[in-house]
Write a protein that holds these residues in place. Structure first.
Motif: not given
Length: 481
Positions: A217-246
């Motif tokens: 999970a990571q916060p969604l913000a353009t400044g210091r104010r957090v306006r939401g969160f994105l959470a991603v659930g996978t069967d295994g750790p994220l690979g380099p291409e997946q991390r780039t996409l996220v």
């Protein structure tokens, strides 16, 4: 697909022969290592195809069983033995140990140089990296297009591309959109992680493991104010291409949530602008005409700045965060003073363009911004800069590279003579008599100087690409001398 032992065996030019059957030939090869040490394991990271000829084994007897055992514990991809150098055939003890410890053993014929195996692995690794970058670029482009339809479309697209569970959460942690539809909510043990993320700031992230699922999970913000969160659930750790996409999705969703707070019209226009500038949206795409109509009417200019957007734009202009700074799209006749009021930091302004040329206009604006940084004054327009390929190189970065390339000559006491000789030699296309005559020196003097230049510069003066690079460097250096 990454390179594998089986793929190398199936490469006819290498002529490799497996000595331990087909077992282990599906192992991926991370790199090729060549070592004649009796114990190379301190210099291995695991995953290598180790190549050896056993050249030291005759002088220093080696327990081949223990040798292979250490390699197995290091988890190498496989062992290649080159015959016809020290030994005419692969030792039986080596083969028996490889079978015992499950290490794939390949026989390398005498005509096959070890470097050929390394080049083949490098070729496949480079091909895989290129294909990965292509896939990531295509996926990011699709995400950017999805952003034109809103945050929910980005979440749906990300879940489909990752084959994962994706949740968009509001700033208080409540679900706003879930993909695929009907996906289960987050586990309770991530709730405390959201509180920590909210306090840690926009660049923080949190990860938990719930059973077999990895949740990030990571916060969604353009400044210091957090306006939401994105959470991603996978069967295994994220690979380099997946991390780039996220990461791309995090940026897009952060902008979407920020734009939601400033009205739908601005959100759509800025999304179209970002898509056109990045090349994710082609004005010729079906339906693009309706989207492009949300932009200020052409002709327009693109302005690029280092800082965040300043004052709110007036009607008929768009300001959006882009990369590490901000861009402005406004009418071509907008005064410089208005542009600098809307953007912070050094500002570069493109030539007038229509909506189909915004990507090229952004490149002009970024080049002008480089000049504005070096001048330390007001905004710089692209029309003020020198044109042509030399003009593209005539930037602070280009000048720095030119000085670095010529530095060995400049450091010499006779540096001025060396530079003049190199310039005359290149101008005469390597003709000694013509270059010496232009300099007013004997051709033997010129030959001595050019020999010294070849000693000082780590380049091949017979390479046309090198000659072109040196000529441009001399031009840039001369313009500032």
């Amino acid at each position: 697909m990454p390179p594998t032992l089986g793929g190398l065996v199936r490469t006819p030019s290498l002529g490799l022969r497996p000595l331990t059957g087909d077992g282990g030939l599906d192992r991926a090869v991370g790199w090729v290592a060549v070592s004649e040490l009796t114990d190379p394991t301190p210099y291995l990271a695991g995953g290598e195809l180790l190549l050896t000829t056993g050249v030291r084994w005759a002088d220093s007897p080696v327990d081949l069983r223990e040798y292979v055992h250490r390699l197995a514990l290091r988890d190498i991809a496989g062992l290649g033995f080159g015959v016809g150098v020290a030994l005419e055939r692969t030792p039986d003890q080596l083969r028996e140990a490889a079978v015992e410890f499950g290490v794939a053993l390949l026989e390398v014929p005498r005509p096959t140089p070890f470097i050929a195996i390394g080049k083949e692995v490098s070729r496949v690794l480079a091909k895989e990296e290129y294909e990965g970058l292509s896939r990531a670029f295509t996926a990011q482009r699709d995400l950017t297009r999805a952003a034109l339809s809103g945050a929910a479309a980005v979440v749906d697209r990300l879940a489909r591309d990752l084959g994962a569970r994706v949740l968009l959460l509001s700033s208080d942690g409540a679900p706003r959109h879930t993909a695929p539809a009907g996906a289960s909510p987050l586990p309770r043990d991530l709730g405390g992680g959201l509180d920590r993320l909210r306090a840690a700031g926009p660049r923080a992230s949190a990860a938990v493991t719930a059973g077999a699922e990895h949740i990030w999970a990571q916060p969604l913000a353009t400044g210091r104010r957090v306006r939401g969160f994105l959470a991603v659930g996978t069967d295994g750790p994220l690979g380099p291409e997946q991390r780039t996409l996220v990461n791309a999705a995090v940026s897009l969703l952060s902008l979407e949530l920020e734009r939601d707070a400033h009205g739908e019209g601005a959100r759509l226009g800025e999304g179209v602008l970002a898509a056109l500038l990045s090349g994710a949206l082609d004005p010729a795409d079906p339906g693009a005409e309706r989207l492009v109509a949300t932009l200020p009417p052409a002709p327009v200019v693109v302005a690029a700045a280092d800082g965040a957007p300043g004052a709110p734009p007036p009607p008929g202009a768009l300001v959006a965060a882009y990369g590490e700074g901000a861009v402005l799209l406004t009418a071509a006749d907008t005064p410089d003073a208005v542009v600098t009021d809307l953007l912070d930091g050094p500002v570069g302004i493109s030539d007038p363009a229509d909506h189909t040329g915004l990507a090229a206009a952004l490149a002009q604006a970024e080049r002008a911004r480089e000049a504005a940084r070096s001048r330390g004054g007001g905004p710089v327009r692209a029309a003020e800069l020198p044109g042509g390929l030399l003009g593209l190189a005539d930037t602070p970065a280009g000048t720095r590279m030119a000085e670095e390339l010529l530095a060995p000559l400049l450091a010499e006491r006779s540096g001025a003579d060396l530079l003049a000789s190199l310039r005359a030699y290149l101008a005469a296309s390597g003709r000694w008599d013509a270059a010496a005559e232009a300099l007013g020196v004997h051709r033997h003097t010129l030959r001595y100087r050019m020999r010294r230049i070849r000693e000082l510069l780590p380049v091949d003066l017979d390479d046309p690409d090198v000659r072109a690079e040196l000529w441009i460097s001399l031009r840039l250096h001369g313009a500032r001398a």
